[in-house]
Design a protein around this motif. Structure first.
Motif, short mmCIF file in Angstrom:
data_model
loop_
_atom_site.label_atom_id
_atom_site.label_comp_id
_atom_site.label_asym_id
_atom_site.label_seq_id
_atom_site.Cartn_x
_atom_site.Cartn_y
_atom_site.Cartn_z
N VAL A 366 0.85 -1.19 0.00
CA VAL A 366 0.00 0.00 0.00
C VAL A 366 0.89 1.25 0.00
CG1 VAL A 366 -1.73 1.30 1.31
CG2 VAL A 366 -1.82 -1.20 1.25
N PRO A 367 0.64 2.20 -0.89
CA PRO A 367 1.44 3.44 -0.90
C PRO A 367 1.31 4.18 0.43
CG PRO A 367 0.08 3.27 -2.88
CD PRO A 367 -0.38 2.19 -1.96
N PRO A 370 -1.87 7.05 -0.05
CA PRO A 370 -2.70 6.43 -1.09
C PRO A 370 -3.83 7.34 -1.57
CG PRO A 370 -3.28 5.57 1.06
CD PRO A 370 -2.10 6.47 1.27
N LEU A 375 -7.91 3.09 -4.02
CA LEU A 375 -7.67 1.96 -3.12
C LEU A 375 -8.97 1.22 -2.82
CD1 LEU A 375 -5.25 0.70 -1.66
CD2 LEU A 375 -5.81 2.11 0.33
#
Length: 514
Positions: A366-367, A370, A375
């Motif tokens: 996961v960035p 995000p 997402l």
């Protein structure tokens, strides 16, 4: 000719069913399709160890006394997966003094372990008698993978097993072993769990409605894909005011107690009694702006953003918000949301990695910052088979299935608002009378709180209800922090109100509407 048909029918039945066992050890030689029995041994009466994963399952953190029983352990569908060995490990305990019933004990976290199959009520503060002591045959499992790392998410079948498939496979195996050992099928079959085990309990009713007569679902992660986004959101909000490697500094224990004190100042008396418990939580229109000046602006803004729930850049809700409850000052709330100097927040080390590994396809990271709309779209596919959010349970309800749900109002992982929404929709879609929801003031996740009436017995509530008793409207409860006190946990949407008299007496409270 008639006798020949009778003989053939009996022969057909014998060939279709495993032979009856003369002893527990005989089960070790049983041949079942895709099942390897590794242990089949009689256990003398004694003390079983506490559930080492009670923080995840809500299981008993204390040793449990058990009578003599038959212990069977094994593995279903042992196979070579895409990155290692897989299969569903299970543990089944069948008491010598059997009450005729079966209980499936849920897991926790992302599973990967086998908790002792004792069927403890999954609230860590509960002193209720575990199912095994009551005479139930109890099974537990690991969800289809061994170990609490996330490597299993690379294997398609292990994802399906954790999501729902293992429930059916273990149920079938356990019932076959029970029928073989006792020469009788279970009279009633229940499922009970908290957290992911609560999600599994709801999944049992939704995906296997003919297998279970009732379920107890505690703090269920039923909407897990969206709740995971809520955890990611929390981490991103705290990161605005604290380093990620020191997230616990975003709000100190003293500051959270300040928040709890303000919640009590505004809402504690609404239930008729000022005692640090906001039982009338639905009437609590908490105004966080009253904390302006008590907390720095950046800290208050971050806290409000967390409590309002995850949103995308357009302001659309990605996961629901949270009730303001004084349990916010409890250790269990901090454990998930903020962590401590010694132990990082579980959202940071568990929820964020799990979101990418379990719900994103293929598994990925996961960035740190995000796009929440993207997402949410990304996790929707897996959520479609992983979330236990179905609201149309017509078969389960028609056959008399009952569902008892309990939820900590101060749960920091799965929002009490979200399960209330599901309950209202399920009641509308399926009808009243099959499910009751009990909101527990002050309780965090599967027990704990400050203080919380977490000592209760939903299994007895379910037993009485499925036996033809009246629909339960309240559940007696005690608080480990207030040992003299007892009050009702009322069935949603009712809440407990003090009516006068001895504050420690159950009879001094009633279940009232808003």
């Amino acid at each position: 000719m008639k006798n020949r048909f009778i003989f053939m029918a009996l022969l057909s039945t014998a060939l279709a069913s495993p032979a009856l066992a003369d002893s527990c050890a005989d089960l070790g030689g049983l041949t079942l399709h895709n099942v390897d029995i590794t242990t089949a041994a009689t256990q003398v009466a004694g003390t079983l160890p506490p559930d080492p994963m009670s923080a995840m399952t809500g299981g008993s953190p204390r040793p449990v006394e058990a009578g003599a029983h038959c212990l069977v352990e094994g593995k279903i569908e042992d196979r070579e997966g895409v990155n290692g060995r897989y299969g569903i490990r299970f543990q089944l305990r069948m008491p010598t003094e059997w009450n005729g019933n079966f209980l499936f004990q849920g897991g926790g976290g992302t599973d990967g372990f086998i908790a002792p199959a004792i069927g403890a009520v999954p609230s860590t503060g509960s002193t209720a008698t575990p199912a095994l002591q009551r005479g139930y045959a109890v099974v537990s499992m690991d969800g289809g993978h061994d170990g609490m790392n996330l490597d299993f998410t690379a294997d398609q079948q292990s994802r399906l097993d954790l999501a729902y498939a293992s429930i059916g496979k273990v149920t079938n195996t356990a019932k076959t072993l029970i029928r073989t050992y006792y020469n009788n099928a279970p009279d009633q079959s229940f499922f009970m769990g908290c957290s992911n085990g609560g999600r599994e309990a709801m999944m049992a009713a939704e995906r296997f409605p003919l297998e279970f007569d009732g379920v107890v679902a505690g703090n269920p992660g039923f909407h897990l894909s969206s709740a995971a986004l809520g955890g990611v959101w929390d981490v991103t909000q705290w990161a605005k005011i604290a380093p990620r490697d020191a997230m616990h500094t975003a709000l100190t224990e003293v500051e959270l107690q300040t928040v709890a004190d303000e919640i009590n100042r505004q809402c504690d008396a609404l239930d008729g009694l000022e005692d640090g418990i906001v039982a009338a939580y639905k009437q609590c229109a908490f105004d966080p702006e009253a904390l302006r000046g008590q907390l720095s602006d950046d800290k208050l803004d971050a806290l409000v953003a967390v409590m309002d729930g995850a949103k995308d850049s357009a302001g659309n809700a990605v996961y629901t918000g949270w009730p303001w409850d004084p349990g916010i000052a409890a250790a269990g709330w901090r454990t998930w949301k903020l962590g401590t100097a010694e132990v990082p927040a579980l959202h940071e080390v568990l929820t964020v990695p799990s979101t990418g590994a379990v719900f994103m396809t293929p598994p990925q990271t996961v960035p740190q910052d995000p796009d929440f709309a993207a997402l949410a779209a990304e996790v929707a596919d897996v959520g479609g088979y992983f979330d236990a959010d179905e609201t149309y349970l017509s078969t389960f309800a028609q056959k008399g299935g009952k569902m008892v749900i309990f939820q900590g109002i101060a749960d920091p992982i799965f929002s009490a608002h979200d399960i209330a929404r599901w309950y209202e929709e399920a009641t509308q879609d399926t009808g009243a009378g099959f499910a009751q929801l009990f909101m527990v003031p002050g309780m965090t996740h599967c027990g704990g709180g400050a203080p919380a009436f977490e000592d209760f017995d939903p299994l007895t509530i379910l037993e009485n209800w499925t036996a033809g008793g009246e629909t339960p409207t309240s559940m007696p409860a005690k608080s480990p922090a207030l040992p003299e006190r007892e009050m009702p946990i009322c069935a949603y949407p009712l809440t407990a109100a003090y009516t006068g008299g001895d504050v420690n007496s159950l009879s001094s409270y009633t279940c009232a509407a808003d």
